[in-house]
Design a protein around this motif. Structure first.
Motif, PDB file in Angstrom:
ATOM      1  N   UNK A 212      55.179  32.273  38.346  1.00  0.00           N
ATOM      2  CA  UNK A 212      53.913  32.303  37.659  1.00  0.00           C
ATOM      3  C   UNK A 212      52.787  32.579  38.653  1.00  0.00           C
ATOM      4  N   UNK A 213      52.917  32.018  39.841  1.00  0.00           N
ATOM      5  CA  UNK A 213      51.892  32.236  40.865  1.00  0.00           C
ATOM      6  C   UNK A 213      51.784  33.691  41.276  1.00  0.00           C
ATOM      7  N   UNK A 214      52.945  34.344  41.430  1.00  0.00           N
ATOM      8  CA  UNK A 214      52.935  35.762  41.810  1.00  0.00           C
ATOM      9  C   UNK A 214      52.316  36.622  40.716  1.00  0.00           C
ATOM     10  N   UNK A 215      52.632  36.307  39.471  1.00  0.00           N
ATOM     11  CA  UNK A 215      52.068  37.058  38.347  1.00  0.00           C
ATOM     12  C   UNK A 215      50.554  36.880  38.300  1.00  0.00           C
ATOM     13  N   UNK A 216      50.099  35.661  38.459  1.00  0.00           N
ATOM     14  CA  UNK A 216      48.658  35.395  38.446  1.00  0.00           C
ATOM     15  C   UNK A 216      47.951  36.141  39.569  1.00  0.00           C
ATOM     16  N   UNK A 217      48.555  36.137  40.739  1.00  0.00           N
ATOM     17  CA  UNK A 217      47.953  36.846  41.879  1.00  0.00           C
ATOM     18  C   UNK A 217      47.905  38.344  41.615  1.00  0.00           C
ATOM     19  N   UNK A 218      48.957  38.877  41.020  1.00  0.00           N
ATOM     20  CA  UNK A 218      49.000  40.303  40.705  1.00  0.00           C
ATOM     21  C   UNK A 218      47.924  40.670  39.688  1.00  0.00           C
ATOM     22  N   UNK A 219      47.780  39.833  38.667  1.00  0.00           N
ATOM     23  CA  UNK A 219      46.737  40.082  37.670  1.00  0.00           C
ATOM     24  C   UNK A 219      45.357  40.031  38.310  1.00  0.00           C
ATOM     25  N   UNK A 220      45.132  39.024  39.135  1.00  0.00           N
ATOM     26  CA  UNK A 220      43.828  38.870  39.787  1.00  0.00           C
ATOM     27  C   UNK A 220      43.507  40.072  40.667  1.00  0.00           C
ATOM     28  N   UNK A 221      44.529  40.661  41.248  1.00  0.00           N
ATOM     29  CA  UNK A 221      44.326  41.816  42.120  1.00  0.00           C
ATOM     30  C   UNK A 221      44.136  43.109  41.325  1.00  0.00           C
ATOM     31  N   UNK A 222      44.936  43.295  40.281  1.00  0.00           N
ATOM     32  CA  UNK A 222      44.971  44.587  39.605  1.00  0.00           C
ATOM     33  C   UNK A 222      43.971  44.767  38.471  1.00  0.00           C
ATOM     34  N   UNK A 223      43.599  43.714  37.791  1.00  0.00           N
ATOM     35  CA  UNK A 223      42.637  43.865  36.695  1.00  0.00           C
ATOM     36  C   UNK A 223      41.297  44.406  37.192  1.00  0.00           C
ATOM     37  N   UNK A 224      40.761  43.889  38.309  1.00  0.00           N
ATOM     38  CA  UNK A 224      39.507  44.481  38.808  1.00  0.00           C
ATOM     39  C   UNK A 224      39.661  45.967  39.187  1.00  0.00           C
ATOM     40  N   UNK A 225      40.826  46.343  39.699  1.00  0.00           N
ATOM     41  CA  UNK A 225      41.053  47.746  40.033  1.00  0.00           C
ATOM     42  C   UNK A 225      41.015  48.614  38.779  1.00  0.00           C
ATOM     43  N   UNK A 226      41.596  48.118  37.701  1.00  0.00           N
ATOM     44  CA  UNK A 226      41.556  48.844  36.438  1.00  0.00           C
ATOM     45  C   UNK A 226      40.125  48.931  35.908  1.00  0.00           C
ATOM     46  N   UNK A 227      39.369  47.869  36.079  1.00  0.00           N
ATOM     47  CA  UNK A 227      37.991  47.847  35.598  1.00  0.00           C
ATOM     48  C   UNK A 227      37.111  48.847  36.342  1.00  0.00           C
ATOM     49  N   UNK A 228      37.471  49.157  37.590  1.00  0.00           N
ATOM     50  CA  UNK A 228      36.692  50.123  38.371  1.00  0.00           C
ATOM     51  C   UNK A 228      36.769  51.532  37.790  1.00  0.00           C
ATOM     52  N   UNK A 229      37.760  51.784  36.962  1.00  0.00           N
ATOM     53  CA  UNK A 229      37.918  53.114  36.345  1.00  0.00           C
ATOM     54  C   UNK A 229      36.828  53.405  35.311  1.00  0.00           C
ATOM     55  N   UNK A 230      36.146  52.379  34.889  1.00  0.00           N
ATOM     56  CA  UNK A 230      35.090  52.568  33.894  1.00  0.00           C
ATOM     57  C   UNK A 230      35.210  51.538  32.787  1.00  0.00           C
ATOM     58  N   UNK A 231      34.382  51.733  31.777  1.00  0.00           N
ATOM     59  CA  UNK A 231      34.342  50.788  30.667  1.00  0.00           C
ATOM     60  C   UNK A 231      35.685  50.757  29.933  1.00  0.00           C
ATOM     61  N   UNK A 232      36.023  49.582  29.462  1.00  0.00           N
ATOM     62  CA  UNK A 232      37.264  49.397  28.713  1.00  0.00           C
ATOM     63  C   UNK A 232      37.030  49.858  27.269  1.00  0.00           C
TER      64      UNK A 232
END
Length: 80
Positions: A1-21
């Motif tokens: 669960x910790x690895x998944x949470x860390x991955x989400x915390x890392x990757x969601x902001x990267x996806x958000x940088x692409x523009x508005x959802x």
């Protein structure tokens, strides 16, 4: 669960940088957050339950050891 949470915390902001959802992405992100929160809750509850079970085993350790020692002898008191 910790690895998944860390991955989400890392990757969601990267996806958000692409523009508005878009609407679908926002809906999916909301569902992901709900699922993640539910998984964290389930894991926390199970951790608590397991901790209580291990505590009970530890509290009864002397009894288990004595019971195991008695099992090494037959009904006449001779070592089996």
């Amino acid at each position: 669960m910790g690895k998944l949470s860390a991955s989400l915390a890392k990757n969601i902001p990267l996806l958000a940088e692409r523009g508005a959802w878009n609407a679908l992405e926002q809906t999916e992100l909301l569902q992901l957050r709900k699922n993640h929160a539910q998984a964290v809750k389930i894991c926390s509850e199970e951790k608590e339950r397991l901790g209580q079970h291990l505590g009970a085993l530890q509290a009864n350790k002397e009894g288990w050891v004595a019971y195991a020692a008695l099992g090494e002898y037959d009904s006449d008191g001779n070592q089996a």
